[in-house]
Design an enzyme around this catalytic site. Structure first.
Site, PDB file in Angstrom:
ATOM      1  N   PHE A  17       0.755  -1.341  -0.051  1.00 55.18           N
ATOM      2  CA  PHE A  17      -0.230  -0.056   0.161  1.00 55.18           C
ATOM      3  C   PHE A  17       0.887   1.396  -0.105  1.00 55.18           C
ATOM      4  O   PHE A  17       0.335   2.271  -0.422  1.00 55.18           O
ATOM      5  CB  PHE A  17      -0.797  -0.140   1.158  1.00 55.18           C
ATOM      6  CG  PHE A  17      -0.337   0.340   2.479  1.00 55.18           C
ATOM      7  CD1 PHE A  17      -0.096   1.737   3.071  1.00 55.18           C
ATOM      8  CD2 PHE A  17       0.227  -0.644   3.528  1.00 55.18           C
ATOM      9  CE1 PHE A  17       0.798   2.102   4.065  1.00 55.18           C
ATOM     10  CE2 PHE A  17       0.698  -0.179   4.466  1.00 55.18           C
ATOM     11  CZ  PHE A  17       0.918   1.357   4.872  1.00 55.18           C
ATOM     12  N   LYS A  30      -1.224  -7.033  -9.396  1.00 57.67           N
ATOM     13  CA  LYS A  30      -2.229  -7.105  -8.327  1.00 57.67           C
ATOM     14  C   LYS A  30      -1.680  -5.945  -7.251  1.00 57.67           C
ATOM     15  O   LYS A  30      -1.095  -6.278  -6.217  1.00 57.67           O
ATOM     16  CB  LYS A  30      -2.388  -8.531  -7.703  1.00 57.67           C
ATOM     17  CG  LYS A  30      -3.545  -8.972  -6.964  1.00 57.67           C
ATOM     18  CD  LYS A  30      -3.914  -7.856  -5.745  1.00 57.67           C
ATOM     19  CE  LYS A  30      -3.278  -8.198  -4.392  1.00 57.67           C
ATOM     20  NZ  LYS A  30      -3.818  -7.245  -3.465  1.00 57.67           N
ATOM     21  N   GLU A  59      -4.967  -3.445  -2.273  1.00 60.78           N
ATOM     22  CA  GLU A  59      -6.493  -3.295  -2.168  1.00 60.78           C
ATOM     23  C   GLU A  59      -6.793  -1.972  -1.442  1.00 60.78           C
ATOM     24  O   GLU A  59      -7.929  -1.413  -1.371  1.00 60.78           O
ATOM     25  CB  GLU A  59      -7.120  -4.603  -1.540  1.00 60.78           C
ATOM     26  CG  GLU A  59      -6.927  -4.867   0.031  1.00 60.78           C
ATOM     27  CD  GLU A  59      -5.555  -5.797   0.076  1.00 60.78           C
ATOM     28  OE1 GLU A  59      -4.560  -5.667  -0.454  1.00 60.78           O
ATOM     29  OE2 GLU A  59      -5.632  -6.699   0.954  1.00 60.78           O
ATOM     30  N   ARG A  60      -5.866  -1.232  -0.807  1.00 56.62           N
ATOM     31  CA  ARG A  60      -6.150  -0.210   0.208  1.00 56.62           C
ATOM     32  C   ARG A  60      -6.109   0.738  -0.769  1.00 56.62           C
ATOM     33  O   ARG A  60      -6.791   2.032  -0.622  1.00 56.62           O
ATOM     34  CB  ARG A  60      -5.173   0.039   1.289  1.00 56.62           C
ATOM     35  CG  ARG A  60      -4.617  -1.238   1.973  1.00 56.62           C
ATOM     36  CD  ARG A  60      -4.883  -1.037   3.487  1.00 56.62           C
ATOM     37  NE  ARG A  60      -4.633  -2.267   4.262  1.00 56.62           N
ATOM     38  CZ  ARG A  60      -5.662  -3.237   4.427  1.00 56.62           C
ATOM     39  NH1 ARG A  60      -6.731  -2.962   4.042  1.00 56.62           N
ATOM     40  NH2 ARG A  60      -5.445  -4.358   4.940  1.00 56.62           N
ATOM     41  N   SER A 114       5.280  -6.957   3.122  1.00 55.30           N
ATOM     42  CA  SER A 114       5.775  -7.294   4.623  1.00 55.30           C
ATOM     43  C   SER A 114       6.633  -8.478   4.539  1.00 55.30           C
ATOM     44  O   SER A 114       6.514  -9.472   3.552  1.00 55.30           O
ATOM     45  CB  SER A 114       4.750  -7.512   5.711  1.00 55.30           C
ATOM     46  OG  SER A 114       3.725  -8.420   5.279  1.00 55.30           O
ATOM     47  N   CYS A 129       9.413   1.716   3.465  1.00 57.58           N
ATOM     48  CA  CYS A 129      10.491   0.667   3.646  1.00 57.58           C
ATOM     49  C   CYS A 129      11.912   0.965   3.817  1.00 57.58           C
ATOM     50  O   CYS A 129      12.737   0.315   4.424  1.00 57.58           O
ATOM     51  CB  CYS A 129      10.325  -0.601   2.659  1.00 57.58           C
ATOM     52  SG  CYS A 129      10.902   0.172   1.147  1.00 57.58           S
ATOM     53  N   GLU A 180       9.208  -3.978  13.112  1.00 60.83           N
ATOM     54  CA  GLU A 180       9.020  -2.991  11.999  1.00 60.83           C
ATOM     55  C   GLU A 180       7.707  -2.141  12.482  1.00 60.83           C
ATOM     56  O   GLU A 180       6.569  -2.867  12.532  1.00 60.83           O
ATOM     57  CB  GLU A 180       8.916  -3.642  10.780  1.00 60.83           C
ATOM     58  CG  GLU A 180       8.549  -2.470   9.785  1.00 60.83           C
ATOM     59  CD  GLU A 180       8.134  -2.941   8.416  1.00 60.83           C
ATOM     60  OE1 GLU A 180       7.810  -3.974   8.093  1.00 60.83           O
ATOM     61  OE2 GLU A 180       8.614  -2.236   7.486  1.00 60.83           O
TER      62      GLU A 180
HETATM   63  P1  NAD Z   1       1.542  -6.543   2.754  1.00 61.01           P
HETATM   64  O1  NAD Z   1       2.498  -7.666   3.017  1.00 61.01           O
HETATM   65  O2  NAD Z   1       0.317  -6.668   3.750  1.00 61.01           O
HETATM   66  O3  NAD Z   1       0.604  -6.612   1.484  1.00 61.01           O
HETATM   67  C1  NAD Z   1       1.566  -6.647   0.274  1.00 61.01           C
HETATM   68  C2  NAD Z   1       0.766  -7.329  -0.860  1.00 61.01           C
HETATM   69  O4  NAD Z   1       0.479  -8.755  -0.351  1.00 61.01           O
HETATM   70  C3  NAD Z   1      -0.881  -6.646  -0.995  1.00 61.01           C
HETATM   71  O5  NAD Z   1      -0.929  -6.654  -2.406  1.00 61.01           O
HETATM   72  C4  NAD Z   1      -1.614  -7.473  -0.189  1.00 61.01           C
HETATM   73  O6  NAD Z   1      -3.007  -7.565  -0.878  1.00 61.01           O
HETATM   74  C5  NAD Z   1      -0.938  -9.076  -0.415  1.00 61.01           C
HETATM   75  N1  NAD Z   1      -1.320  -9.661   0.874  1.00 61.01           N
HETATM   76  C6  NAD Z   1      -1.411  -9.349   2.201  1.00 61.01           C
HETATM   77  N2  NAD Z   1      -1.810 -10.151   2.981  1.00 61.01           N
HETATM   78  C7  NAD Z   1      -1.697 -11.396   2.281  1.00 61.01           C
HETATM   79  C8  NAD Z   1      -1.669 -12.951   2.541  1.00 61.01           C
HETATM   80  N3  NAD Z   1      -1.892 -13.402   3.740  1.00 61.01           N
HETATM   81  N4  NAD Z   1      -1.670 -13.654   1.345  1.00 61.01           N
HETATM   82  C9  NAD Z   1      -1.570 -13.272   0.016  1.00 61.01           C
HETATM   83  N5  NAD Z   1      -1.197 -11.977  -0.127  1.00 61.01           N
HETATM   84  C10 NAD Z   1      -1.336 -10.907   0.852  1.00 61.01           C
HETATM   85  O7  NAD Z   1       2.105  -5.517   2.924  1.00 61.01           O
HETATM   86  P2  NAD Z   1       1.665  -3.611   3.153  1.00 61.01           P
HETATM   87  O8  NAD Z   1       1.059  -3.453   4.483  1.00 61.01           O
HETATM   88  O9  NAD Z   1       0.881  -3.461   1.994  1.00 61.01           O
HETATM   89  O10 NAD Z   1       3.034  -2.743   2.955  1.00 61.01           O
HETATM   90  C11 NAD Z   1       3.680  -2.442   3.961  1.00 61.01           C
HETATM   91  C12 NAD Z   1       4.843  -3.573   4.155  1.00 61.01           C
HETATM   92  O11 NAD Z   1       5.617  -3.605   2.961  1.00 61.01           O
HETATM   93  C13 NAD Z   1       5.914  -3.221   5.101  1.00 61.01           C
HETATM   94  O12 NAD Z   1       6.416  -4.335   5.951  1.00 61.01           O
HETATM   95  C14 NAD Z   1       7.420  -2.464   4.244  1.00 61.01           C
HETATM   96  O13 NAD Z   1       8.595  -2.593   4.716  1.00 61.01           O
HETATM   97  C15 NAD Z   1       6.932  -3.330   3.248  1.00 61.01           C
HETATM   98  N6  NAD Z   1       7.881  -2.922   1.660  1.00 61.01           N
HETATM   99  C16 NAD Z   1       8.807  -3.247   1.518  1.00 61.01           C
HETATM  100  C17 NAD Z   1       9.657  -2.667   0.246  1.00 61.01           C
HETATM  101  C18 NAD Z   1      11.012  -3.124  -0.004  1.00 61.01           C
HETATM  102  O14 NAD Z   1      11.290  -2.718  -1.234  1.00 61.01           O
HETATM  103  N7  NAD Z   1      11.605  -3.919   0.533  1.00 61.01           N
HETATM  104  C19 NAD Z   1       8.810  -1.687  -0.344  1.00 61.01           C
HETATM  105  C20 NAD Z   1       7.630  -1.103   0.290  1.00 61.01           C
HETATM  106  C21 NAD Z   1       7.030  -1.761   1.078  1.00 61.01           C
END
Ligand code: NAD
Length: 497
Positions: free
Chosen positions: A149, A173, A176-177, A226, A281, A382
């Site tokens: 998101f 994909k 969704e937020r 994450s 991140c 985090e």
């Molecule tokens: P998230 O992991 O909750 O979601 C990321 C994606 O995965 C979304 O599209 C979501 O719909 C999907 N998803 C969520 N739960 C799922 C599940 N149980 N099974 C399958 N798919 C699922 O992350 P977020 O809250 O959207 O973003 C924040 C996180 O992303 C933080 O931990 C941040 O550090 C990380 N991030 C990392 C980088 C990097 O380059 N390393 C960059 C941006 C964000």
């Protein structure tokens, strides 16, 4: 109420979807739209559209692909304030920050415009008498991207411009937020001349993600999000035979040596700790002060943090917006409670903050902890919010040991005026992206982005040359054109003659 729907085959998906999610305006706390959640059957339709498009897209000339990318670059540039406004509406980040995000995404599109040079192979003449060997880079087919998101425009742009430039077709994909920016950009790409089906956007949750991971028609998956989900994506995707790169979470340290320029370091800690409300991140979440650095630095950071203007993106004076959801707000606030209970000193307490006229918004004021220790939850987890912690250590060795023992290894920074110390640090530190007097060292588009350890599952980093490698596979051809003196059976293993 607005319904945000998928983009499949070059148009909005017009059939009914039974599953939906709410899209909030984080600054007001209101639900402002609904987003369709894809079922496995809808993901299959997107894959089918991408598979058909892949037949012709992979053989479309590099000249044509590059022209379309240039046109897309122009359109994104022309519409960047509109894209930024979508980000502010759905994510909450303030307009300047949102525009910065689009700008960094644009840089990756610009890199992808140079695809004719990037996919060049190698050629060796006469490896054996009259035999030439050369390598070519070919697309993988249909590939997918799953994004978080916090960068709804930039992170998808780390993926699809390069994948598409390489000759693949793409299924995105997004989170969704905040799903609108992806569809807006897909529309612009079509306007730039991208054939239907080359870029598809499916919205949704785990149901859509799981179908992407198991679908035999998808060759590779890029993920950013994450750490627990990144690990799941990597394990599930590779088990299904796919190429996967999965970028995870972070806990980035900024080491401040006693000789650092403290004004610069205080500006940097404040900007990198609280920009985008800490939902980056590459945000700095721990400042490690060596020796007496803390005594000089902390008062300067406190002074700056107290002046930060928190408010909605609609107010031009706002520097920091709200958090993404009510649940996330509650989670971040609970970390502040933990920090207090564990004995850290709360030097700035943002918990009582209310944005006038936006009382239902998901705002949390900036919080600063001093005297944080490595055993505390606020040090280990985090938090992904506007909560910065200061750890005091006696020596550089203690500081680097702390960084190198951490489970995450996305970004790190050192602030010092000692070139030798910075060079030693650059060599010793076990982190993927390093800043020297630069707090958020996000690499430019012609390098690649990626952390180490629990911040990346997979072998290749994202965008840049690693991106081109990830989205292509190499074929090596050994060729000889018929000539009478080559005749004769030889059962021995081919040798160079
Ligand atoms: P998230 O992991 O909750 O979601 C990321 C994606 O995965 C979304 O599209 C979501 O719909 C999907 N998803 C969520 N739960 C799922 C599940 N149980 N099974 C399958 N798919 C699922 O992350 P977020 O809250 O959207 O973003 C924040 C996180 O992303 C933080 O931990 C941040 O550090 C990380 N991030 C990392 C980088 C990097 O380059 N390393 C960059 C941006 C964000």
């Amino acid at each position: 109420m607005e319904l945000i729907t998928h983009w499949i085959g070059g148009k909005p998906y017009d059939r009914r979807s039974d599953r939906h999610g709410d899209v909030f305006n984080p600054a007001t706390g209101d639900v402002q739209a609904k987003v369709s959640f894809a079922t496995p059957a809808i993901v299959d339709e997107a894959v089918s559209s991408a598979t058909t498009a892949a037949q012709t897209w992979r053989t479309t000339s590099l000249a044509r692909r590059s022209k379309i990318l240039f046109a897309f670059r122009e359109l994104v540039d022309r519409h960047k304030t509109e894209i930024a406004a979508l980000l502010t509406r759905e994510h909450g980040k303030v307009p300047g920050d949102a525009l910065g995000e689009v700008q960094r995404g644009l840089e990756v599109i610009e890199f992808a415009c140079g695809i004719p040079d990037l996919v060049k192979g190698e050629f060796s003449e006469n490896v054996s008498t009259d035999v030439d060997v050369y390598s070519i880079r070919q697309p993988l087919g249909v590939v997918a991207g799953i994004t978080p998101f916090n960068f709804p425009a930039m992170v998808p742009m780390w993926m699809y411009p390069i994948a598409i430039a390489c000759g693949n077709t793409f299924i995105l994909k997004p989170s969704e937020r905040d799903p609108s920016a992806s569809v807006f950009c897909a529309r612009l790409f079509k306007e730039a001349g991208l054939p239907d089906g080359v870029l598809n956007v499916v919205h949704g949750d785990k149901v859509a993600v799981d179908r992407i991971l198991e679908h035999p028609g998808i060759s590779a998956v890029s993920f950013v999000g994450s750490t627990p989900i990144a690990k799941y994506i990597y394990e599930t995707g590779t088990r299904a035979g796919k190429r996967v790169q999965a970028l995870g979470g972070a806990k980035n340290h900024m080491i401040v040596l006693p000789d650092a320029d403290m004004e610069l370091a205080a500006d940097a800690a404040t900007s990198a700790g609280y920009g985008s409300a800490g939902e980056r991140c590459m945000a700095i979440s721990v400042v490690v002060c060596v020796g007496d650095a803390a005594d000089k630095l902390v008062p300067r950071v406190v002074e700056r943090v107290k002046k930060l203007r928190v408010g909605p993106g609609s107010d031009p004076s706002s520097e920091m917006g709200p958090l993404i959801t009510k649940e996330h707000h509650a989670k971040v606030a609970s970390y502040v409670e933990h920090g207090v209970a564990e004995g850290a000193k709360l030097a700035v307490d943002g918990r009582g903050f209310r944005a006038a006229g936006h009382e239902k918004g998901f705002f949390l004021g900036p919080c600063l902890f001093d005297h944080v220790t490595p055993e505390m939850t606020i040090y280990k987890d985090e938090i992904f919010g506007p909560v910065l912690g200061v750890v005091r250590v006696a020596s550089y060795d203690e500081a680097i040991a702390l960084v190198n023992h951490g489970p995450y290894a996305n970004g790190v920074a050192i602030f010092t005026n000692d070139g030798g110390a910075a060079r030693t640090f650059q060599q010793e530190v076990e982190v993927g992206m390093v800043g020297i007097n630069v707090p958020i060292p996000v690499p430019v588009s012609y390098y690649s982005f990626g952390g180490w350890k629990a911040s990346l599952f997979g072998d290749l980093h994202i965008y840049g040359k690693d991106g081109v490698q990830f989205y292509t596979r190499t074929k090596v051809i050994t060729s000889r054109w018929p000539d009478p003196h080559h005749r004769g059976v030889d059962l021995g293993f081919p040798q160079m003659k």
